[in-house]
Scaffold this motif. Structure first.
Motif, PDB file in Angstrom:
ATOM      1  N   ARG A 189       0.868  -1.356  -0.231  1.00 14.44           N
ATOM      2  CA  ARG A 189       0.114   0.228   0.200  1.00 14.44           C
ATOM      3  C   ARG A 189       1.067   0.954  -0.304  1.00 14.44           C
ATOM      4  O   ARG A 189       0.523   2.501  -0.646  1.00 14.44           O
ATOM      5  N   ASP A 190       1.519   1.556   0.624  1.00 12.97           N
ATOM      6  CA  ASP A 190       2.644   2.607   0.494  1.00 12.97           C
ATOM      7  C   ASP A 190       4.002   2.313  -0.681  1.00 12.97           C
ATOM      8  O   ASP A 190       3.664   4.079  -0.850  1.00 12.97           O
ATOM      9  N   ALA A 191       3.277   1.937  -1.209  1.00 13.74           N
ATOM     10  CA  ALA A 191       4.236   1.770  -2.812  1.00 13.74           C
ATOM     11  C   ALA A 191       3.137   2.054  -3.437  1.00 13.74           C
ATOM     12  O   ALA A 191       3.642   3.244  -4.392  1.00 13.74           O
ATOM     13  N   TYR A 192       1.792   1.129  -3.271  1.00  9.88           N
ATOM     14  CA  TYR A 192       1.267   2.099  -4.680  1.00  9.88           C
ATOM     15  C   TYR A 192       0.627   3.350  -4.781  1.00  9.88           C
ATOM     16  O   TYR A 192      -0.172   4.336  -5.082  1.00  9.88           O
ATOM     17  N   ARG A 193       0.021   3.702  -2.773  1.00  5.09           N
ATOM     18  CA  ARG A 193      -0.567   4.778  -3.034  1.00  5.09           C
ATOM     19  C   ARG A 193       0.245   6.435  -3.322  1.00  5.09           C
ATOM     20  O   ARG A 193      -0.293   7.568  -3.602  1.00  5.09           O
ATOM     21  N   GLN A 194       2.314   5.737  -3.945  1.00  9.31           N
ATOM     22  CA  GLN A 194       2.740   7.025  -4.625  1.00  9.31           C
ATOM     23  C   GLN A 194       1.889   7.369  -6.096  1.00  9.31           C
ATOM     24  O   GLN A 194       2.411   8.859  -6.103  1.00  9.31           O
ATOM     25  N   VAL A 195       1.813   6.434  -6.713  1.00 13.62           N
ATOM     26  CA  VAL A 195       1.217   7.104  -7.503  1.00 13.62           C
ATOM     27  C   VAL A 195      -0.265   8.142  -7.946  1.00 13.62           C
ATOM     28  O   VAL A 195      -1.289   7.662  -8.065  1.00 13.62           O
ATOM     29  N   LEU A 196       0.223   9.537  -6.948  1.00 15.39           N
ATOM     30  CA  LEU A 196      -0.783  10.487  -7.589  1.00 15.39           C
ATOM     31  C   LEU A 196      -0.791  11.217  -7.718  1.00 15.39           C
ATOM     32  O   LEU A 196      -0.018  11.530  -8.288  1.00 15.39           O
ATOM     33  N   VAL A 197      -1.978  11.265  -9.192  1.00 19.45           N
ATOM     34  CA  VAL A 197      -1.853  12.435 -10.104  1.00 19.45           C
ATOM     35  C   VAL A 197      -2.801  12.838  -9.718  1.00 19.45           C
ATOM     36  O   VAL A 197      -3.788  13.099  -8.945  1.00 19.45           O
ATOM     37  N   GLY A 198      -3.123  14.259 -10.070  1.00 17.32           N
ATOM     38  CA  GLY A 198      -4.183  15.869  -9.767  1.00 17.32           C
ATOM     39  C   GLY A 198      -5.278  15.001 -10.763  1.00 17.32           C
ATOM     40  O   GLY A 198      -5.178  15.150 -12.475  1.00 17.32           O
ATOM     41  N   MET A 199      -6.354  16.057  -9.777  1.00 21.24           N
ATOM     42  CA  MET A 199      -7.422  15.992 -10.893  1.00 21.24           C
ATOM     43  C   MET A 199      -7.240  16.466 -12.865  1.00 21.24           C
ATOM     44  O   MET A 199      -7.808  15.905 -13.266  1.00 21.24           O
ATOM     45  N   MET A 234     -12.659  14.348  -1.912  1.00 14.99           N
ATOM     46  CA  MET A 234     -11.998  13.721  -2.971  1.00 14.99           C
ATOM     47  C   MET A 234     -10.622  14.585  -2.571  1.00 14.99           C
ATOM     48  O   MET A 234      -9.379  14.021  -3.322  1.00 14.99           O
ATOM     49  N   GLY A 235     -10.520  15.692  -2.894  1.00 10.91           N
ATOM     50  CA  GLY A 235     -10.219  16.516  -3.079  1.00 10.91           C
ATOM     51  C   GLY A 235      -9.417  16.612  -4.688  1.00 10.91           C
ATOM     52  O   GLY A 235     -10.324  16.342  -5.166  1.00 10.91           O
ATOM     53  N   GLU A 236      -7.828  16.658  -4.714  1.00 10.30           N
ATOM     54  CA  GLU A 236      -7.796  17.328  -6.598  1.00 10.30           C
ATOM     55  C   GLU A 236      -6.848  16.060  -6.205  1.00 10.30           C
ATOM     56  O   GLU A 236      -6.566  15.881  -7.679  1.00 10.30           O
ATOM     57  N   THR A 237      -7.094  15.002  -6.232  1.00 11.30           N
ATOM     58  CA  THR A 237      -6.293  13.925  -6.363  1.00 11.30           C
ATOM     59  C   THR A 237      -6.819  12.039  -7.121  1.00 11.30           C
ATOM     60  O   THR A 237      -8.106  12.449  -6.251  1.00 11.30           O
ATOM     61  N   PHE A 238      -6.102  12.041  -7.651  1.00 14.87           N
ATOM     62  CA  PHE A 238      -6.878  10.660  -8.480  1.00 14.87           C
ATOM     63  C   PHE A 238      -5.720   9.488  -7.991  1.00 14.87           C
ATOM     64  O   PHE A 238      -4.363   9.579  -8.204  1.00 14.87           O
ATOM     65  N   VAL A 239      -5.416   8.212  -7.059  1.00  9.43           N
ATOM     66  CA  VAL A 239      -4.329   7.081  -7.388  1.00  9.43           C
ATOM     67  C   VAL A 239      -4.670   7.084  -8.347  1.00  9.43           C
ATOM     68  O   VAL A 239      -5.552   5.307  -8.627  1.00  9.43           O
ATOM     69  N   LEU A 240      -3.400   5.781  -8.805  1.00 10.32           N
ATOM     70  CA  LEU A 240      -3.586   5.384 -10.033  1.00 10.32           C
ATOM     71  C   LEU A 240      -2.347   4.021 -10.135  1.00 10.32           C
ATOM     72  O   LEU A 240      -1.536   3.860 -10.448  1.00 10.32           O
ATOM     73  N   GLY A 241      -3.282   3.292  -8.313  1.00 11.06           N
ATOM     74  CA  GLY A 241      -2.422   2.697  -8.079  1.00 11.06           C
ATOM     75  C   GLY A 241      -2.171   1.317  -8.667  1.00 11.06           C
ATOM     76  O   GLY A 241      -1.437   0.337  -7.972  1.00 11.06           O
ATOM     77  N   ASP A 242      -3.126   0.604  -9.518  1.00  9.67           N
ATOM     78  CA  ASP A 242      -2.712  -0.727 -10.580  1.00  9.67           C
ATOM     79  C   ASP A 242      -1.829  -0.329 -11.821  1.00  9.67           C
ATOM     80  O   ASP A 242      -0.849  -1.277 -12.082  1.00  9.67           O
TER      81      ASP A 242
END
Length: 309
Positions: A189-199, A234-242
């Motif tokens: 989880r700590d690694a896949y949550r890094q893939v944070l992109v702005g909406m 949800m704010g301004e970001t989305f996680v592309l965790g996959d």
């Protein structure tokens, strides 16, 4: 023209969070990966976000068909619907055409391309395939987005789900895989949550990319609206965790192929407890646990491929 350097089986809960659909589109647009099968797998029976209604694998399978059509590959890639239920225990596999496909591809002798089986949800189909044919362990590498933080490596986020979301889909299946000799690269989880992109980035880099881009952006917007309808901001970001599944397979280095721009540690595979925790064991086989991901390459390649397709 880029030729394939690896084979990939893509298994994901495509009826859940739309990051799986973005991952699938990214993978299909990556010519160095020969996609041998796409499996739509089930969500958790007690999914905390209420995404499933007992037919999540069936809906995942339908989502796969939609993406293949938009990429222009309808009918060109074998697709399978996984079982709708997790394992009942660590000894009994689920019967499915998806597990059959994993076994068949792993046991091929007519190719020397390395095989990666990638999982952005639960591990039901991999565990079932291994329980039925243990010899696949010597013929593939599994990459899994899932599992909680390792206490010595990272701290869980505030309010973290326990068990971790993807682990919760099928704890018994994870127990089978972690106890098996299957080579495993884990993105916890700590690694896949890094893939944070702005909406805003998604609106600028994904939405304008033709019918495919609009479809992906709309699915993300749908997911955001659904969660916010339950009172979560949800704010301004989305996680592309996959999407690390594409980074670690299709986007390996040109020489001495490996995900050379991302970082991992080698550690003994823990035992997965029934409550979804890690139990350290010194005698566990060695697995890769990714700690840092090359986000520049991952996001840049995704946006470029969408704009060029």
């Amino acid at each position: 023209m880029t030729t394939p350097r690896c084979r990939v089986i893509s298994d994901n809960d495509y009826a859940g969070d739309p990051d799986g659909l973005v991952q699938l589109a990214h993978l299909l647009l990556s010519p160095s990966a020969q996609v041998r099968a796409v499996i739509g797998s089930h969500l958790a029976v007690d999914d905390p976000f209420g995404s499933n209604a007992g037919d999540s694998a069936a809906r995942a399978y339908q989502r796969v068909q939609e993406v293949l059509d938009l990429v222009g590959m309808a009918g060109q890639v074998p697709t399978y619907q996984g079982t709708e239920l997790p394992l009942v225990d660590t000894d009994t596999p689920r019967e499915s055409a998806a597990a059959d496909a994993i076994i068949e591809e792993a046991m091929r002798t007519d190719t020397d391309l390395p095989l990666f089986a990638t999982f952005g949800g639960g591990l039901t189909e991999l565990a079932s395939a291994y329980l039925r044919e243990p010899r696949i362990a010597d013929r593939m590498t599994a990459i899994w987005i899932g599992g909680p933080e390792y206490p010595e490596l990272a701290v869980p986020p505030p309010g973290a789900l326990h068990p971790e979301y993807n682990l919760n889909i099928d704890v018994a299946a994870a127990q089978v895989v972690f106890d098996s000799p299957i080579p495993l690269w884990q993105v916890p989880r700590d690694a896949y949550r890094q893939v944070l992109v702005g909406m805003a980035e998604l609106r600028a880099g994904v939405a304008p990319a033709g019918r495919l881009g609009r479809y992906l952006f709309d699915r993300i917007n749908d997911a955001v609206a659904k969660v916010e309808a339950h009172g979560h901001r949800m704010g301004e970001t989305f996680v592309l965790g996959d999407n690390p599944l594409v980074l670690l397979t299709a986007l390996q280095s040109a020489f001495e192929p490996d995900p050379s721009s991302s970082q991992y540690v080698l550690r003994p595979a823990p035992r997965i407890t029934d409550d979804g925790s890690y139990e350290h064991r010194d005698d566990g086989r060695t697995i890769r646990v990714y700690t840092r991901l090359d986000l520049r390459l991952l996001v840049g390649d995704l946006f470029a491929k969408l704009s060029l397709q």
